[in-house]
Design an enzyme around this catalytic site. Sequence first.
Site, PDB file in Angstrom:
ATOM      1  CB  ILE A   1      -0.978  -0.003   1.195  1.00 57.72           C
ATOM      2  CG1 ILE A   1      -2.077   1.039   0.998  1.00 57.72           C
ATOM      3  CG2 ILE A   1      -0.259   0.221   2.513  1.00 57.72           C
ATOM      4  CD1 ILE A   1      -3.043   0.710  -0.094  1.00 57.72           C
TER       5      ILE A   1
ATOM      6  CB  SER B   1      10.696  -0.660   6.036  1.00 56.93           C
ATOM      7  OG  SER B   1      10.441  -2.041   5.902  1.00 56.93           O
TER       8      SER B   1
ATOM      9  CE  LYS C   1      -8.061  -0.026   4.425  1.00 53.03           C
ATOM     10  NZ  LYS C   1      -8.295  -1.472   4.411  1.00 53.03           N
TER      11      LYS C   1
ATOM     12  CG  ASP D   1      -7.200  -4.789   5.352  1.00 50.89           C
ATOM     13  OD1 ASP D   1      -6.533  -4.112   6.147  1.00 50.89           O
ATOM     14  OD2 ASP D   1      -7.068  -4.702   4.111  1.00 50.89           O
TER      15      ASP D   1
END
Length: 310
Positions: free
Chosen positions: A16, A38, A93, A171
């Site tokens: 994403i 990351s 989200k 999700d």
Amino acid sequence: MSEAPIRIALVGMGKIARDQHLPAIAGNPQLVLAATMSPHSPGVDGVAAFKSMEALLAAGDTFDAVALCSPPQVRYGLAAAALAAGKHVFLEKPPGATLSEVAVLKEKAEAAGVTLFASWHSRYAAGVEPARAWLADKRIDRAHIIWREDVRVWHPGQAWIWEAGGLGVFDPGINALSIVTRILPRRIMLEAATLSFPANREAPIAADLKLRDTDGAPVTFDLDWRQTGPQSWDIAVETNAGTLTLSQGGAVLEVDGHIHRDEDREYAGLYQQFEALIRAGVSDADVTPLELVSDVFLTGRRHTVETFED
């Protein structure tokens, strides 16, 4: 005199982040990608990359805000650390794994005097605001939502999504809830739910929901992550003035035979809102869709189905 661009650190460099966040940041002249974080990804060429939030924060005053794309199970700790350092925070989200942790993040943001943004990208689909405006003065008779997609296509190999707190079919299903809670003129409340759990997973693969708005109009959801072939992201709202439909995840609106279609600018809209909130010195941390998901897990009936392997 124009204001300086807001420097963004992108935390979590999965699908994403690369598909949506990086292009949205690059396309907004009021923002600049200052860093990535990351533990696994090498980041982006020419941009400082860090392996941990501690290392990112230790880099000093090199960024103003973080956009958190990490799984929800670990998002609270990352957000809390960024807020404590005086950074604005954008939450992918769902905004957290639990309602209570999001409530605490709101308090921390207010105490630190920084912006907290709980993002719901589907609310920025092209048809959503026109649908909200059209429904505002209508009597809602009923609404039905079909949100079916293939998890193997959209979330390949993402084991966290099947773990406790990963939400499973919610999700994507929370995207539908985010649209419906935006466009309907009255709040909706859960009446009943059935959740289908694969025998080898801790999160559901499908769900059927029955809700009503505060005037009693039924609202039903058919959520499934086993869809193959064409995907279904459709909302139909029957009213005293006719039926409104949103398809393609909210991108296409049809009402009274008229079709409204526009280009996909969901994440561009999210980052425009984040920038505006920061400039105004305010937060936007609506958790209404997550409240409904919490109600589903709290009261829904659990049904075990065949094992699932992706």
